[in-house]
Design a protein around this motif. Structure first.
Motif, PDB file in Angstrom:
ATOM      1  N   VAL A 106      53.690  37.407  33.931  1.00 45.85           N
ATOM      2  CA  VAL A 106      53.121  37.923  35.172  1.00 45.85           C
ATOM      3  C   VAL A 106      52.726  39.378  34.935  1.00 45.85           C
ATOM      4  O   VAL A 106      53.542  40.191  34.496  1.00 45.85           O
ATOM      5  CB  VAL A 106      54.130  37.819  36.331  1.00 45.85           C
ATOM      6  N   LEU A 107      51.474  39.667  35.209  1.00 44.93           N
ATOM      7  CA  LEU A 107      50.924  41.006  34.969  1.00 44.93           C
ATOM      8  C   LEU A 107      50.189  41.455  36.215  1.00 44.93           C
ATOM      9  O   LEU A 107      49.355  40.712  36.760  1.00 44.93           O
ATOM     10  CB  LEU A 107      49.962  40.967  33.777  1.00 44.93           C
ATOM     11  N   VAL A 108      50.492  42.664  36.712  1.00 47.38           N
ATOM     12  CA  VAL A 108      49.775  43.213  37.859  1.00 47.38           C
ATOM     13  C   VAL A 108      49.344  44.632  37.519  1.00 47.38           C
ATOM     14  O   VAL A 108      50.124  45.428  37.008  1.00 47.38           O
ATOM     15  CB  VAL A 108      50.633  43.173  39.147  1.00 47.38           C
ATOM     16  N   VAL A 109      48.068  44.910  37.782  1.00 52.53           N
ATOM     17  CA  VAL A 109      47.476  46.218  37.514  1.00 52.53           C
ATOM     18  C   VAL A 109      46.813  46.699  38.805  1.00 52.53           C
ATOM     19  O   VAL A 109      46.109  45.927  39.466  1.00 52.53           O
ATOM     20  CB  VAL A 109      46.431  46.151  36.381  1.00 52.53           C
ATOM     21  N   HIS A 110      47.047  47.948  39.170  1.00 53.15           N
ATOM     22  CA  HIS A 110      46.369  48.476  40.351  1.00 53.15           C
ATOM     23  C   HIS A 110      44.874  48.579  40.071  1.00 53.15           C
ATOM     24  O   HIS A 110      44.447  48.895  38.954  1.00 53.15           O
ATOM     25  CB  HIS A 110      46.930  49.855  40.721  1.00 53.15           C
ATOM     26  N   HIS A 111      44.082  48.327  41.122  1.00 45.97           N
ATOM     27  CA  HIS A 111      42.620  48.314  40.974  1.00 45.97           C
ATOM     28  C   HIS A 111      42.076  49.662  40.488  1.00 45.97           C
ATOM     29  O   HIS A 111      40.991  49.729  39.906  1.00 45.97           O
ATOM     30  CB  HIS A 111      41.991  47.939  42.318  1.00 45.97           C
TER      31      HIS A 111
ATOM     32  N   VAL B 158      50.897  49.681  36.521  1.00 39.57           N
ATOM     33  CA  VAL B 158      51.019  48.374  35.890  1.00 39.57           C
ATOM     34  C   VAL B 158      52.477  47.917  35.966  1.00 39.57           C
ATOM     35  O   VAL B 158      53.398  48.746  35.870  1.00 39.57           O
ATOM     36  CB  VAL B 158      50.533  48.415  34.419  1.00 39.57           C
ATOM     37  N   ARG B 159      52.677  46.629  36.185  1.00 42.95           N
ATOM     38  CA  ARG B 159      53.994  45.994  36.116  1.00 42.95           C
ATOM     39  C   ARG B 159      53.840  44.649  35.433  1.00 42.95           C
ATOM     40  O   ARG B 159      52.761  44.034  35.491  1.00 42.95           O
ATOM     41  CB  ARG B 159      54.580  45.769  37.520  1.00 42.95           C
ATOM     42  N   TYR B 160      54.929  44.149  34.859  1.00 43.21           N
ATOM     43  CA  TYR B 160      54.852  42.875  34.160  1.00 43.21           C
ATOM     44  C   TYR B 160      56.256  42.325  33.963  1.00 43.21           C
ATOM     45  O   TYR B 160      57.257  43.053  34.023  1.00 43.21           O
ATOM     46  CB  TYR B 160      54.175  43.044  32.788  1.00 43.21           C
ATOM     47  N   ALA B 161      56.326  41.019  33.745  1.00 37.87           N
ATOM     48  CA  ALA B 161      57.597  40.354  33.454  1.00 37.87           C
ATOM     49  C   ALA B 161      57.290  38.998  32.845  1.00 37.87           C
ATOM     50  O   ALA B 161      56.255  38.379  33.140  1.00 37.87           O
ATOM     51  CB  ALA B 161      58.440  40.194  34.715  1.00 37.87           C
TER      52      ALA B 161
ATOM     53  N   CYS C 188      57.624  35.737  40.534  1.00 37.31           N
ATOM     54  CA  CYS C 188      56.226  36.133  40.368  1.00 37.31           C
ATOM     55  C   CYS C 188      55.789  37.025  41.520  1.00 37.31           C
ATOM     56  O   CYS C 188      55.180  38.087  41.302  1.00 37.31           O
ATOM     57  CB  CYS C 188      55.356  34.882  40.273  1.00 37.31           C
ATOM     58  N   ARG C 189      56.109  36.617  42.760  1.00 41.35           N
ATOM     59  CA  ARG C 189      55.730  37.417  43.927  1.00 41.35           C
ATOM     60  C   ARG C 189      56.421  38.775  43.894  1.00 41.35           C
ATOM     61  O   ARG C 189      55.843  39.784  44.310  1.00 41.35           O
ATOM     62  CB  ARG C 189      56.100  36.696  45.220  1.00 41.35           C
ATOM     63  N   ALA C 190      57.658  38.817  43.395  1.00 42.56           N
ATOM     64  CA  ALA C 190      58.389  40.080  43.348  1.00 42.56           C
ATOM     65  C   ALA C 190      57.740  41.080  42.406  1.00 42.56           C
ATOM     66  O   ALA C 190      57.870  42.300  42.591  1.00 42.56           O
ATOM     67  CB  ALA C 190      59.838  39.826  42.919  1.00 42.56           C
TER      68      ALA C 190
ATOM     69  N   VAL D 201      45.959  43.850  41.418  1.00 46.39           N
ATOM     70  CA  VAL D 201      45.258  42.759  40.737  1.00 46.39           C
ATOM     71  C   VAL D 201      46.310  42.001  39.935  1.00 46.39           C
ATOM     72  O   VAL D 201      46.751  42.465  38.879  1.00 46.39           O
ATOM     73  CB  VAL D 201      44.141  43.293  39.828  1.00 46.39           C
ATOM     74  N   GLY D 202      46.732  40.862  40.471  1.00 49.62           N
ATOM     75  CA  GLY D 202      47.832  40.119  39.868  1.00 49.62           C
ATOM     76  C   GLY D 202      47.346  38.915  39.079  1.00 49.62           C
ATOM     77  O   GLY D 202      46.440  38.199  39.511  1.00 49.62           O
ATOM     78  N   LEU D 203      47.954  38.692  37.921  1.00 48.79           N
ATOM     79  CA  LEU D 203      47.640  37.542  37.074  1.00 48.79           C
ATOM     80  C   LEU D 203      48.921  36.829  36.682  1.00 48.79           C
ATOM     81  O   LEU D 203      49.960  37.468  36.445  1.00 48.79           O
ATOM     82  CB  LEU D 203      46.914  37.981  35.794  1.00 48.79           C
ATOM     83  N   ARG D 204      48.840  35.519  36.611  1.00 54.70           N
ATOM     84  CA  ARG D 204      49.926  34.715  36.062  1.00 54.70           C
ATOM     85  C   ARG D 204      49.390  33.938  34.873  1.00 54.70           C
ATOM     86  O   ARG D 204      48.490  33.109  35.012  1.00 54.70           O
ATOM     87  CB  ARG D 204      50.476  33.750  37.112  1.00 54.70           C
ATOM     88  N   LEU D 205      49.922  34.216  33.682  1.00 53.46           N
ATOM     89  CA  LEU D 205      49.514  33.547  32.461  1.00 53.46           C
ATOM     90  C   LEU D 205      50.547  32.455  32.175  1.00 53.46           C
ATOM     91  O   LEU D 205      51.692  32.755  31.816  1.00 53.46           O
ATOM     92  CB  LEU D 205      49.448  34.521  31.284  1.00 53.46           C
ATOM     93  N   GLU D 206      50.162  31.221  32.372  1.00 47.68           N
ATOM     94  CA  GLU D 206      51.055  30.101  32.136  1.00 47.68           C
ATOM     95  C   GLU D 206      50.951  29.697  30.675  1.00 47.68           C
ATOM     96  O   GLU D 206      49.884  29.294  30.193  1.00 47.68           O
ATOM     97  CB  GLU D 206      50.692  28.933  33.056  1.00 47.68           C
TER      98      GLU D 206
END
Length: 495
Positions: free
Chosen positions: A192-197, A177-180, A161-163, A88-93
């Motif tokens: 950029v925040l991604v959390v596994h479902h 969880v990963r983020y940058a 972001c894709r990486a 579950v990926g999010l991009r917070l601009e």
């Protein structure tokens, strides 16, 4: 307190333990420092110092079995070969003057606050277990593109972001969880925040965003991230769930599902563009569309007139479309339900959504208004008889048949629990989802209501469906929804 209870209490109440030259020290909110805690820290001083001296990946805070929803997600992961489709990926601009230190503190605080973000999930004998490791401070990774030309910076930002979002998680050895932080120029950054479902659902994403905002605001004002009272945890929910199902309740609810679903097929025979390949690529695409305002308002008016929800109206229309596409008068939709009960776990960050199988019998309703009544009644009854999804399907598949039927399942989500609004001081914020384009094994229709709009999407496997067919199906859905909401009392055979 036992030693394990001390560790879990410290993790939940933000009690930071350190060991220096044989001295045990703690830093904690004032209301977390109880006489019982102080006595336990003294009693377990030696054991705690040895625990603190162990390698970071061996410092376990607590462990628990998986909840039914986590177990089902693990089955999905194994079925799809650990696909990144469950990311579950999010991009917070973030546009404006960003306080990077405050954001760093807020993100670090999220990891300290929520067990689900520090879990390792793997088999432990005959059951799957979630091991919660101690929080370790890791600085926020920053990708600095501010020296590049604007066009080049944006292109590199998309790649970065894709990486972050696309790699699959190794749940046994890696936090879910990963983020940058990606800095495009001094006035624009992306978090950029991604959390596994397995660690979140739509409701949990909303909780994470609210917590992130609270942590940023307090760190922005005072240098430390404060999130308020301790959070409920995924481990506590899993333990509670295992204790709540008595056999009589389970049997009664299974009887409801047996009557509701009947003996017809649970899957659909849709006219795909091609047969299922022997070696699927696992690739998917998402087609997005919008429900016109006049259709959205008509659906709301019909829902109000029938004492139903917009979710029931739009689900009934989806079932009618699928019945016509497949030639099957009885359609079973997999409908995610937020399932945020009991109240103590309402704000827990974990996957608590339960997929309710909704059987819609289109020939049993002479008009669309009556089809809405049937759909709404079935949804309410399903919520009243909530059970883990695998239990519901298991009784139809027989011993050893697994927890899901084989064939094409269609998911229909009305995502009214997902709130991606975010307010941060000094910043204009836009939140976007970032799909991975990896297949999750089903057709997934979704509607996302906003304050004054209703957006839709269809996630589909590229091995079976073309973009043109996806556009045609969604356009036909919008036209059908408009027609039946305008003429709800007309016989369905005339629609």
């Amino acid at each position: 307190m036992t030693f394990e209870e001390v560790l879990e209490y410290a993790a939940v109440h933000d009690v930071r333990l350190t060991g220096v030259d044989g001295t045990l020290r703690y830093d904690a909110p004032a209301d977390a420092v109880t006489p019982e805690l102080v006595a336990a820290l003294r009693s377990y001083k030696g054991q705690l110092l040895r625990w603190l001296a162990a390698p970071a990946d061996e410092r376990e805070v607590t462990r628990a079995p998986l909840s039914a929803q986590q177990n089902r997600m693990m089955e999905n992961v194994e079925r799809t070969g650990n696909s990144s489709g469950w990311n579950v990926g999010l991009r917070l601009e973030l546009v404006g003057e960003l306080d990077v230190a405050a954001l760093d503190a807020a993100v670090d605080g999220l990891l300290a606050r929520h067990h689900a973000l520090r879990a390792r999930l793997a088999p432990d004998g005959d059951v799957r277990t979630q091991r919660i490791l101690a929080h370790q401070r890791v600085p926020l990774p920053v990708v600095d593109l501010t020296t590049l030309a604007p066009d080049q910076a944006r292109q590199r930002a998309e790649q970065a972001c894709r990486a972050v979002v696309e790699p699959a998680f190794g749940l046994a050895d890696e936090a879910p969880v990963r983020y940058a932080l990606i800095r495009l120029d001094p006035g624009e950054s992306w978090l950029v925040l991604v959390v596994h479902h397995i660690a979140c659902d739509g409701w949990a994403i909303s909780v994470l965003l609210r917590d992130l905002a609270a942590g940023y605001r307090s760190a922005y004002a005072g240098g430390t991230a404060d999130f308020g009272p301790p959070a409920a945890q995924c481990t506590g929910y899993a333990r509670w769930q295992r204790e709540q199902w008595d056999e009589s309740t389970r049997r009664r609810r299974l009887a409801h599902w047996a009557e509701h679903l009947g003996e017809g097929p649970l899957t659909l025979d849709l006219a795909f563009d091609g047969p299922a390949p022997d070696r699927p690529t696992g690739r998917a695409a998402t087609h997005r569309f919008e429900i016109p305002d006049e259709v959205r308002l008509a659906a709301g008016a019909l829902a109000q007139a029938r004492g139903a929800t917009v979710g029931a109206v739009t689900a009934a229309a989806m079932a009618l479309l699928l019945a016509r596409l497949s030639g099957q008068p009885d359609v079973t939709l997999s409908v995610p339900h937020a399932n945020r009960s009991p109240r103590p776990y309402e704000e827990a960050v974990t996957v608590m959504t339960t997929a309710l199988p909704l059987r819609v019998r289109t020939t049993a309703a002479p008009t669309f208004a009556e089809l809405v009544d049937q759909t709404a009644a079935s949804l309410f009854a399903g919520i009243d008889n909530l059970l883990p999804t695998a239990w519901i399907y298991g009784q139809f598949l027989g011993p050893g048949g697994g927890g899901m039927p084989s064939g094409v399942m269609v998911s229909f989500a009305f995502q009214n629990t997902l709130d991606m609004r975010l307010e941060l001081p000094g910043l204009a914020v836009r939140v976007h989802d970032v799909p991975t384009d990896a297949e999750r094994g089903a057709l997934m229709f979704g509607l996302v209501p906003g304050p004054d709009r209703l957006d839709g999407y269809l996630e589909y496997p590229l091995d079976r469906l073309t973009g043109e067919t996806a556009r045609r199906w969604t356009a036909r859905y919008v036209d059908l929804l408009a027609d039946v909401c305008q003429h709800p009392d007309r016989p369905l055979g005339d629609a």
